[in-house]
Design a protein around this motif. Structure first.
Motif, short mmCIF file in Angstrom:
data_model
loop_
_atom_site.label_atom_id
_atom_site.label_comp_id
_atom_site.label_asym_id
_atom_site.label_seq_id
_atom_site.Cartn_x
_atom_site.Cartn_y
_atom_site.Cartn_z
N LYS A 153 0.85 -1.35 -0.08
CA LYS A 153 -0.06 -0.03 0.05
C LYS A 153 0.89 1.30 0.09
N ALA B 147 -5.85 0.66 -3.17
CA ALA B 147 -5.32 0.88 -1.62
C ALA B 147 -6.49 0.48 -0.79
N ASP C 52 -6.72 -2.38 1.99
CA ASP C 52 -7.32 -2.44 3.61
C ASP C 52 -8.47 -3.19 3.80
#
Length: 557
Positions: free
Chosen positions: A219, A294, A298
């Motif tokens: 990330k 991203a 997550d």
């Protein structure tokens, strides 16, 4: 209190040194080997360096891995949010204590633990213990307060896991780094060593930070590329133009104006020069690629830490979302709570009880669990049925279930009200002498038996009333009418008795136990309503028989 002569051993087989219980063993030293200052191995992290850090941890050198795990919590808001959610959800659950039995000594031990749990610092202490979820393990030092006749765990102090190692022969036995840098065994009754594994295997490879490290690194690359893209294409491209007669000085002036116009939002150029702003087409679609990547990373962290994504990410609807996702998180919370309770019972409760009272056959037990939604009214009614039938139930268990504390000496206790015995009257007559309503089953039938035991015949008015009822159904034999009346009038009483028997069947674990419960509860069955029905039916049958005899005599005559 406990006799101090017997030698106590911890779970590793090491003897307890009582004289050292009041001193700190693993406090930080700024200029020593237990320095609180941490390194930052996450700076410039790439796949090769990350692999080296994890391999070193697998072999027992976990310092850089632990520092990396700490850094990820500081730099990744999403990982910090989900790991803190998991820890705080457990650290704030109410804690109860189950006594080993109802004996006064066992209740006293449990009350000692209950009083200690009413501490404002406990929530944060449990939060620190649960740091093992991310890093794989945590170590908490117990600061004992000692007097001549008593021991009391005054504080639970978090210790940096970097100050501990694992024995080389098994990579499982924890060791402490002393002030000289030597690896020594953990002293008995001094530390809470917690490990709640995300996967089976070595403790050093069971923490969620190992998974989060790879996701965080990927990330970080995505966010870096996203920042470069936004900086490059987020603003229109500035193009400066000059005419054919422009000098080098004019060109330098134009370039400075183009370069600074984004930040200064103002520029001065000669009249014959111009600046054009060219916007990039389809910029939104290209930027979405970074955001989606991203967000996807997550969500993988949410799945690893909480087992689901619905409670942390803006994803609603679809199969398996909402309530089902929350149930998954509750399953993980329940497992964490049970694991934490087992750790505290092993490393805190049992040592404390042995210091105070000596070795025990059974110990009080800490229970960490959210109260289940339960129909307490149904539970109370079940106790009212099953206990009189002979089922043995612990009073402490019942109090814990209802959330009531154990009574203290001198407390005013509730007790059942006494019911005065009242005479039982026969129908249409005065009370029978000496006939009351005892609990036993040897009581004569009310009404009918009382009348005939006194040698009295039913009155003419009563017989006439019964005869009127029978005359309408003359075609039906008296025996059939008696059966019909019993079936109709006695159904509620029989149903109530069968409910009691059904409760016995549901509670019994075997046929033999059912027989014992029936024998023990037979005298308590309330047969009075059914007795009343039978008495009235027999009286009616007697009257009907006399009417039939009289009618037959009239026909014959």
């Amino acid at each position: 209190m406990a006799d101090r002569k017997p030698v106590l051993l911890d779970r590793w087989g090491k003897p307890v040194v009582r004289a050292q219980l009041g001193t700190e063993l693993a406090a930080p030293t700024l200029g020593g080997v237990r320095s609180p200052i941490s390194g930052y191995p996450a700076d410039g992290l790439d796949p090769v360096r990350l692999a080296d850090i994890l391999k070193a941890a697998d072999q027992g050198d976990a310092i850089r891995y632990l520092e990396l795990a700490e850094t990820i919590e500081e730099r990744d808001p999403h990982y910090l949010g989900v790991i803190s959610t998991r820890k705080r959800s457990v650290s704030q659950i109410d804690i109860t204590v189950e006594a080993a039995s109802d004996a006064a000594r066992d209740v006293q031990m449990a009350d000692m633990i209950r009083d200690w749990l009413n501490r404002d610092e406990l929530t944060e202490e449990l939060f620190d213990i649960l740091d093992c979820i991310g890093k794989g393990y945590s170590v908490t030092e117990i600061q004992w307060e000692t007097t001549e006749a008593q021991y009391y765990p005054k504080r639970l102090i978090r210790r940096d896991p970097r100050w501990f190692r694992f024995a080389r022969h098994d990579l499982a036995t924890p060791l402490r780094i002393d002030a000289q840098g030597r690896e020594v065994p953990l002293e008995a009754f001094r530390f809470i060593f917690a490990s709640i594994k995300a996967k089976s295997g070595l403790v050093l490879r069971s923490g969620l930070a190992r998974v989060a490290a790879w996701v965080w690194m990927f990330k970080a690359y995505t966010q870096k590329d996203w920042a470069i893209f936004s900086q490059t294409y987020g603003q229109p491209l500035r193009v400066g133009k000059w005419d054919a007669g422009a000098s080098e000085r004019d060109k330098d002036t134009l370039f400075r104006a183009v370069a600074n116009i984004a930040g200064d939002c103002a520029a001065i150029i000669p009249e014959r020069m111009s600046i054009d702003f060219i916007e990039t087409a389809n910029l939104g679609a290209a930027a979405d690629l970074y955001e989606k990547r991203a967000d996807w990373l997550d969500r993988q962290v949410s799945k690893a830490v909480l087992g689901q994504t619905a409670t942390t990410d803006a994803v609603t609807g679809g199969l398996g979302s909402g309530k089902e996702h929350r149930e998954v998180q509750e399953d993980i919370e329940r497992a964490d709570a049970r694991a934490l309770a087992a750790i505290l019972n092993r490393d805190l409760v049992r040592p404390w009880i042995e210091l105070e009272y000596g070795k025990q056959q059974r110990y009080p037990k800490i229970v960490i669990a959210r109260p289940e939604e339960e129909d307490l009214k149904l539970a109370a009614e079940s106790l009212g049925v099953l206990v009189p039938l002979g089922m043995k139930v612990s009073m402490s268990s019942v109090r814990d279930r209802f959330g009531w504390p154990d009574p203290k000496p001198g407390d005013e206790l509730l007790a059942p009200a006494t019911q005065p015995q009242t005479p039982v009257s026969a129908p249409n007559g005065p009370p029978v002498a000496g006939e009351t309503a005892p609990e036993g089953r040897d009581r004569p039938l009310k009404g009918f038996s009382g009348v005939f035991e006194r040698g009295e015949a039913p009155g003419r008015a009563m017989m006439a009333e019964k005869a009127d009822g029978l005359s309408a159904g003359r075609s039906e034999p008296p025996a059939d009418m008696l059966a019909d009346r019993l079936s109709e009038a006695g159904a509620p009483a029989v149903e109530k008795m069968l409910d009691r028997v059904g409760a016995m069947v549901a509670a019994a674990g075997s046929f033999e136990e059912l027989l014992e419960m029936i024998r023990a509860g037979f005298d308590t069955l309330d047969g009075e309503p059914l007795e009343e029905v039978i008495a009235q039916a027999m009286l009616a049958a007697h009257a009907g028989g006399r009417i039939e005899v009289a009618a037959d005599e009239d026909i014959d005559g």
